[in-house]
Design an enzyme around this catalytic site. Structure first.
Site, PDB file in Angstrom:
ATOM      1  CG  ASN A  95     -22.967  -2.174  70.537  1.00 36.21           C
ATOM      2  OD1 ASN A  95     -23.203  -3.096  69.774  1.00 36.21           O
ATOM      3  ND2 ASN A  95     -23.858  -1.733  71.424  1.00 36.21           N
ATOM      4  CE  LYS A 127     -25.732  -7.619  83.505  1.00 36.55           C
ATOM      5  NZ  LYS A 127     -26.104  -6.361  82.872  1.00 36.55           N
TER       6      LYS A 127
END
Ligand code: CTP
Length: 412
Positions: free
Chosen positions: A222, A355
């Protein structure tokens, strides 16, 4: 002020004035770099008391070490003259910091096991001052389970580390094991001696992209440059933290004076994070690939022979989520990042809950913002207290502000 002193002050070269460093040289080829380290420390105003192990004397001479340090080089525990002059207990406590460079596998083993059968290991047992190790050894020795265990134990005992770096080694192999360069060690010394608000805190930072291999020459990646994570590591170190920096293949050079662990894949990053624990805080700035290729090919895929490849994906470990949910050894503060293109606050708030981290730094990475790969960032800090919008500023300024906030949170 004398002009040379003024010059030094301007360049931050007097940072170590009035500090005394006990420098233990272990027996490794990297000991030659410790000669330059002595010069660099002295340039910054530090007094350096050198100690050589027997093995170190095979690589550098006590004469060159003491000539550079401008002080006696201590050599052996049972040198009775030295004991009369300055006992080993006193010697071990006379310093602000003990630096072990090169820290060989043998010295690390002795330290972790509590052995004290020569001057160096006895000083390390007798001291109540902070200790910084700059390891240097063959890559297989560094990766050996015994060294892995010793490294973990020493971290738990509060010993700080700088390096080792990846690179070509004197023995002809490649990998982690090269001793950090003298200026990197100096930066770590400055951080260890800093009176900043993060003194004594160990903080993990993940940074950069991950590369997930398709075959030996191709990978999925990425656009993360690693700039924000690097700036955060530098800002934390500047406040006195001991930083472990786990980075994928980034565009920007790694931070100075911290322990850099270079990885490629998400799985390797996850393993490196585990190896770095325990830490007081973790900042997860890496752009980790959520997926890897299941069963990456160990030979190059050929257009003619294989046709269009059907790539199967497997899910990567979610490092942030896993660390946030640790039952034992969870860092007191876990900070994640959220890259969003719309509804930034709503998405990031949901991500924080998903998360299980304490804070999320959310940013808008839609192309019009120019943030991804750019020099600036505009973030929203999501915490228990709600959403705090920060004005658009340089990535260094974002890092400095985050470091201050982390220091305040850890002081509570
Ligand atoms: N993260 C991680 N391990 C992963 C994936 C992400 O540690 N395998 C961390 C990143 O370092 C970052 C945060 O989790 O701190 C980002 O979470 P992620 O779910 O990947 O968010 P986005 O990249 O924003 O993706 P999405 O919106 O698709 O969930």
């Amino acid at each position: 002020m004398h002009s040379v002193e003024a010059e030094h002050d301007r360049e931050g070269l007097n940072m170590l004035a009035s500090k005394r460093i006990l420098l233990i040289l272990g027996g490794g080829i990297a000991a030659y770099k410790s000669l330059d380290l002595i010069r660099r420390l002295k340039e910054r105003g530090a007094a350096v008391t050198p100690v050589l192990t027997r093995a170190a004397e095979e690589f550098v001479t006590p004469l060159s070490v003491s000539a550079l340090a401008g002080e006696k080089a201590y050599r052996d525990l049972f040198d009775l003259t030295d004991e009369a002059e300055m006992g080993h207990i006193q010697l071990s406590r006379s310093a602000d910091l003990i630096v072990v460079a090169p820290a060989t596998a043998d010295l690390m083993g002795k330290m972790a096991g509590g052995l004290a059968n020569d001057l160096a290991s006895t000083l390390l047992m007798a001291t109540d001052n902070p200790v910084l190790c700059a390891p240097a050894m063959n890559v297989r020795m560094w990766n050996h389970p015994a060294t892995r265990r010793n490294h973990k134990q020493l971290i738990a005992d509060g010993v700080r580390f700088v390096g080792p770096n990846d690179g070509d080694m004197a023995c002809g192999e490649f990998g982690p094991g090269r001793m950090s360069e003298p200026l990197e060690i100096v930066a770590a010394v400055e951080s260890a001696l800093s009176d900043g608000p993060l003194k004594g805190k160990r903080i993990l930072v993940t940074s950069g992209p991950t590369h997930e291999p398709i075959d030996p020459v191709r990978y999925i990646a990425n656009r993360s440059s690693g700039a924000q994570g690097t700036a955060i590591a530098n800002a934390l170190a500047a406040l006195g933290a001991e930083v472990v920096f786990v980075t994928g293949p980034a565009d920007v050079p790694p931070p100075q004076g911290v322990q850099v662990v270079q990885v490629e894949t998400a799985q390797q990053m996850s393993d490196a994070v585990d190896a770095a624990l325990p830490v007081d805080a973790g900042v997860f700035a890496a752009a980790v690939a959520d997926w890897r290729i299941d069963g990456a090919s160990d030979r190059k895929l050929k257009k003619s022979r294989d046709g269009m490849p059907a790539l199967q994906f497997a899910e990567n470990p979610d490092i942030l989520k896993r660390i946030s949910h640790l039952e034992t050894g969870r860092p007191s503060l876990v900070v994640g990042f959220a890259a969003e293109t719309d509804d930034v606050i709503a998405h990031a708030t949901a991500k924080r809950a998903r998360k299980g981290c304490d804070w999320i730094l959310a940013n808008d990475v839609s192309p019009v913002t120019g943030i991804m790969g750019g020099a600036e960032n505009a973030v929203v800090l999501i915490s228990d207290a709600g959403a705090e919008e920060w004005p658009r500023m340089g990535k260094d300024a974002v890092a400095a502000r985050l470091a201050e906030k982390i220091a305040a949170a850890l002081a509570r």
